[in-house]
Design an enzyme around this catalytic site. Structure first.
Site, PDB file in Angstrom:
ATOM      1  N   SER A 135       0.824  -1.202   0.000  1.00  0.00           N
ATOM      2  CA  SER A 135       0.000   0.000   0.000  1.00  0.00           C
ATOM      3  C   SER A 135       0.868   1.266   0.000  1.00  0.00           C
ATOM      4  CB  SER A 135      -0.968  -0.031   1.187  1.00  0.00           C
ATOM      5  OG  SER A 135      -2.103   0.763   0.910  1.00  0.00           O
ATOM      6  N   LYS A 144     -21.329  16.876   9.979  1.00  0.00           N
ATOM      7  CA  LYS A 144     -20.147  17.038  10.826  1.00  0.00           C
ATOM      8  C   LYS A 144     -19.815  15.758  11.584  1.00  0.00           C
ATOM      9  CE  LYS A 144     -16.835  19.214  12.955  1.00  0.00           C
ATOM     10  NZ  LYS A 144     -15.588  19.575  12.244  1.00  0.00           N
TER      11      LYS A 144
END
Length: 373
Positions: A176, A232
């Site tokens: 990765s 949020k």
């Protein structure tokens, strides 16, 4: 009878002086009564004093020669002396004290903030005019998206500005983000080596999230956070994610994933015009060294010695013209007391909040959300 003088020498009845007892040796200092009772005539030899004087002169000359030699050595090899207390250069192989160097930059462990020890190695190499080539040694499962991209950016900048070849040596894992950073290699043939038992790949992005809402409901705990907008807290573990929230987070992941693939296309020109081949390997899975070679993720199966040899070849260096150096962290007192396993940052409230902060990862892990930052 006349009184006897106490200072007079006793005499025998025959008038002869008696024999002296315990007479001093002939080399014992004698008082010279002609100059008073306090004067002593020293008859010791001056040879020991001469030898002592000659020894002092010899030691003085040796000290001067040693100082001159040390000054000359410091001037000749000034760049080999440590100037940064946070990083130490160590000889790895090759010809020690050669005029030219091949530097090993290590990328080890989790990649988080990006400005840690790997960045200090990059800065050290950038400032060393004797470095002619770089071997990037990767043994990392990846890390945060921003930290990984930061390391990639500075490696690529080092390659382009310093005009030095970068050859990659993958150790036990270059997955990765570890593979992402490896794409800063030179645009040449045979520049990425992976060890036979190493694994690489894991091209993908993950934003970990855990839904604890049902568990909290069972123990009668309710989240009453006050927010400026419902989005949020769309990554909050205390609420179930809505389909719209999931769609928006998926957009973030897709954008970061597309950037990952763009970086792979740039570092591996073989994929630039072969989208199908890239999609075949960009599934998030990992591959062995030989599998990665067959899939064009790496150039060859080999060890760090092979990468060093290739770096020297690209830099046009003879085998006896260069030394290979690596960089180490200075040992601390805590390392000595704990065997080098002491954490540099104790786990406190700040670290706990960091661990639970949602973030995107180029990471090969089963539990990325709880990896210490």
């Amino acid at each position: 009878m006349e009184p006897q003088d106490p200072n007079a020498n006793p005499t025998s009845p025959t008038g002869d002086s008696p024999p002296q007892r315990n007479a001093p040796p002939t080399n014992t200092p004698q008082r010279d009564m002609r100059h008073g009772p306090s004067m002593v005539v020293v008859r010791s030899s001056v040879v020991p004093m001469v030898l002592m004087l000659m020894l002092c002169i010899f030691l003085g000359i040796a000290l001067i020669v040693s100082v001159i030699f040390n000054i000359y050595s410091a001037a000749a090899y000034a760049e080999y002396f440590q100037t940064d207390p946070n990083i130490q250069e160590a000889f790895h192989s090759g010809t020690q004290f050669a005029d030219k160097k091949i530097a090993i930059i290590s990328l080890t462990g989790m990649i988080m903030q990006g400005d840690g020890f790997t960045k200090r190695q990059i800065d050290r190499v950038r400032d060393d005019d004797r470095v002619e080539a770089v071997v990037l040694r990767v043994d990392s499962p990846g890390g945060s998206v921003s930290g990984t991209d930061y390391i990639y950016h500075h490696l690529k900048r080092l390659r382009d500005e310093k005009k030095v070849p970068i050859v990659v040596s993958m150790g036990s894992m270059a997955a990765s983000g570890g593979y992402y950073a490896s794409m800063a290699c030179s645009n040449e043939e045979r520049v990425i080596f992976c060890e036979p038992t190493g694994i690489t790949g894991s091209i993908g992005v993950i934003i970990p999230r855990y839904d604890l809402s049902e568990m909290l409901e069972k123990i009668h705990v309710e989240d009453e956070s006050i927010v400026s907008h419902p989005y949020k807290e769309m990554m909050s573990m205390t609420k179930e994610m809505t389909p719209e929230e999931r769609r928006r987070v998926q957009q973030l992941v897709d954008e970061m994933f597309n950037r990952f693939k763009d970086i792979v296309r740039e570092g591996r020109p073989q994929f630039a015009n072969d989208e199908e081949a890239l999609n075949q390997v960009a599934t998030g899975e990992v591959f062995t060294g030989q599998q990665a070679k067959d899939l064009m993720l790496v150039d060859d199966v080999g060890f760090i010695e092979d990468a060093i040899e290739r770096a020297a070849e690209l830099a046009k260096l003879n085998s006896d013209d260069y030394s290979v150096v690596e960089f180490k962290r200075p040992a601390t007192l805590a390392d000595a007391l704990t065997g080098g396993v002491a954490q540099s940052h104790p786990l406190g409230s700040e670290q706990i909040f960091e661990m639970t902060t949602p973030r995107a990862y180029y990471l090969y892990s089963g539990l990325p959300g709880f990896v210490p930052q």
